[in-house]
Design a protein around this motif. Structure first.
Motif, mmCIF file in Angstrom:
data_model
loop_
_atom_site.group_PDB
_atom_site.id
_atom_site.type_symbol
_atom_site.label_atom_id
_atom_site.label_comp_id
_atom_site.label_asym_id
_atom_site.label_seq_id
_atom_site.Cartn_x
_atom_site.Cartn_y
_atom_site.Cartn_z
ATOM 1 N N LYS A 110 16.327 -1.255 11.836
ATOM 2 C CA LYS A 110 16.581 -2.542 11.201
ATOM 3 C C LYS A 110 15.306 -3.368 11.302
ATOM 4 C CE LYS A 110 21.401 -2.460 12.618
ATOM 5 N NZ LYS A 110 22.459 -3.152 13.357
ATOM 6 N N ARG A 111 15.198 -4.389 10.461
ATOM 7 C CA ARG A 111 14.025 -5.261 10.495
ATOM 8 C C ARG A 111 14.442 -6.663 10.909
ATOM 9 N NH1 ARG A 111 9.830 -4.525 6.083
ATOM 10 N NH2 ARG A 111 9.580 -2.701 7.389
ATOM 11 N N GLY A 112 13.582 -7.322 11.654
ATOM 12 C CA GLY A 112 13.849 -8.691 12.063
ATOM 13 C C GLY A 112 12.598 -9.350 12.590
ATOM 14 N N LYS A 113 12.758 -10.567 13.043
ATOM 15 C CA LYS A 113 11.664 -11.306 13.655
ATOM 16 C C LYS A 113 11.984 -11.469 15.132
ATOM 17 C CE LYS A 113 10.131 -13.686 9.558
ATOM 18 N NZ LYS A 113 9.871 -14.977 8.921
ATOM 19 N N ILE B 274 16.125 -11.759 18.435
ATOM 20 C CA ILE B 274 15.909 -11.159 17.127
ATOM 21 C C ILE B 274 16.544 -12.097 16.115
ATOM 22 C CG2 ILE B 274 16.391 -9.204 15.601
ATOM 23 C CD1 ILE B 274 14.564 -8.278 17.781
ATOM 24 N N ASP B 275 15.729 -12.575 15.190
ATOM 25 C CA ASP B 275 16.175 -13.533 14.176
ATOM 26 C C ASP B 275 16.883 -14.733 14.809
ATOM 27 O OD1 ASP B 275 15.120 -11.975 12.108
ATOM 28 O OD2 ASP B 275 16.953 -10.787 11.951
ATOM 29 N N GLY B 276 16.363 -15.177 15.956
ATOM 30 C CA GLY B 276 16.885 -16.356 16.629
ATOM 31 C C GLY B 276 18.121 -16.114 17.481
ATOM 32 N N ASP C 27 8.484 -15.027 16.345
ATOM 33 C CA ASP C 27 8.713 -14.545 14.985
ATOM 34 C C ASP C 27 7.777 -13.396 14.617
ATOM 35 O OD1 ASP C 27 10.774 -16.347 14.674
ATOM 36 O OD2 ASP C 27 9.495 -17.874 13.770
ATOM 37 N N ILE C 28 7.637 -12.440 15.525
ATOM 38 C CA ILE C 28 6.836 -11.240 15.287
ATOM 39 C C ILE C 28 7.698 -10.291 14.455
ATOM 40 C CG2 ILE C 28 5.628 -9.314 16.373
ATOM 41 C CD1 ILE C 28 5.522 -11.138 18.937
ATOM 42 N N VAL C 29 7.195 -9.865 13.308
ATOM 43 C CA VAL C 29 7.967 -8.979 12.434
ATOM 44 C C VAL C 29 8.021 -7.590 13.071
ATOM 45 C CG1 VAL C 29 8.176 -8.000 10.129
ATOM 46 C CG2 VAL C 29 7.286 -10.312 10.415
ATOM 47 N N VAL C 30 9.247 -7.091 13.230
ATOM 48 C CA VAL C 30 9.453 -5.814 13.909
ATOM 49 C C VAL C 30 10.511 -4.983 13.188
ATOM 50 C CG1 VAL C 30 8.872 -6.743 16.186
ATOM 51 C CG2 VAL C 30 11.247 -6.737 15.442
ATOM 52 N N GLU D 266 0.634 -4.589 6.632
ATOM 53 C CA GLU D 266 0.960 -3.627 5.573
ATOM 54 C C GLU D 266 2.375 -3.066 5.753
ATOM 55 O OE1 GLU D 266 -0.574 0.719 4.180
ATOM 56 O OE2 GLU D 266 -2.113 -0.801 4.524
ATOM 57 N N GLU D 267 2.738 -2.721 6.980
ATOM 58 C CA GLU D 267 4.089 -2.207 7.236
ATOM 59 C C GLU D 267 5.144 -3.271 6.946
ATOM 60 O OE1 GLU D 267 3.192 1.034 10.793
ATOM 61 O OE2 GLU D 267 3.510 -1.060 11.316
ATOM 62 N N ALA D 268 4.843 -4.524 7.271
ATOM 63 C CA ALA D 268 5.799 -5.599 7.043
ATOM 64 C C ALA D 268 6.021 -5.842 5.556
ATOM 65 C CB ALA D 268 5.320 -6.880 7.717
ATOM 66 N N ARG D 269 5.016 -5.566 4.734
ATOM 67 C CA ARG D 269 5.165 -5.744 3.275
ATOM 68 C C ARG D 269 6.017 -4.640 2.653
ATOM 69 N NH1 ARG D 269 -0.472 -7.599 3.343
ATOM 70 N NH2 ARG D 269 -1.126 -5.450 3.208
ATOM 71 N N GLN D 270 6.074 -3.485 3.314
ATOM 72 C CA GLN D 270 6.836 -2.359 2.758
ATOM 73 C C GLN D 270 8.331 -2.570 3.002
ATOM 74 O OE1 GLN D 270 5.228 1.084 4.656
ATOM 75 N NE2 GLN D 270 3.281 0.934 3.587
ATOM 76 N N LYS D 271 9.113 -2.110 2.049
ATOM 77 C CA LYS D 271 10.560 -2.222 2.158
ATOM 78 C C LYS D 271 11.070 -1.199 3.176
ATOM 79 C CE LYS D 271 14.592 -2.464 -0.764
ATOM 80 N NZ LYS D 271 15.122 -2.354 -2.115
ATOM 81 N N LEU D 272 12.010 -1.608 3.990
ATOM 82 C CA LEU D 272 12.609 -0.708 4.973
ATOM 83 C C LEU D 272 13.622 0.179 4.259
ATOM 84 C CD1 LEU D 272 12.661 -0.028 7.994
ATOM 85 C CD2 LEU D 272 14.467 -1.704 8.251
#
Length: 112
Positions: A39-42, A53-55, A83-86, A105-111
């Motif tokens: 999953k992706r979050g901050k 994660i996401d607050g 708020d580190i994108v992970v 670059e990884e953060a710009r790519q869709k999960l």
């Protein structure tokens, strides 16, 4: 003669070690692959084992690992920022077990 060979070997080894950082930035390196259940979050680090994660307050699993942008393991106590994108995965109890801090670059790519 033996001393000269030793010096030449040491010089070659030094040159090889000094060239390693240049190889690390090579675009030929394979991109990191993340598990399909990632999953992706901050992320905002807290006091171990807490993590946000996401607050939302979450907990790290006892065997958790955090990988930095160079794919090296980071200790949660050394992390700074918010708020580190992970990308992250959860164990069967819902605790965070693996975290990958993403490059731009990884953060710009869709999960997937």
């Amino acid at each position: 003669m033996h001393k000269r060979r030793t010096l030449l070997a040491l010089a070659g080894l030094t040159a090889a070690v000094l060239s390693l950082p240049a190889l690390a930035d090579s675009p030929d390196l394979a991109p990191r692959e993340f598990p399909p259940n990632a999953k992706r979050g901050k992320m905002t680090p807290g006091y171990h084992p807490e993590i946000y994660i996401d607050g939302k307050l979450r907990h790290m699993a006892p065997s958790s690992r955090i990988f930095n942008q160079d794919n090296l393991i980071e200790m949660s106590a050394t992390l700074r920022g918010k708020d580190i994108v992970v990308n992250y995965t959860e164990d069967r109890d819902g605790n965070i077990d693996r975290v990958w801090m993403l490059t731009r670059e990884e953060a710009r790519q869709k999960l997937n």
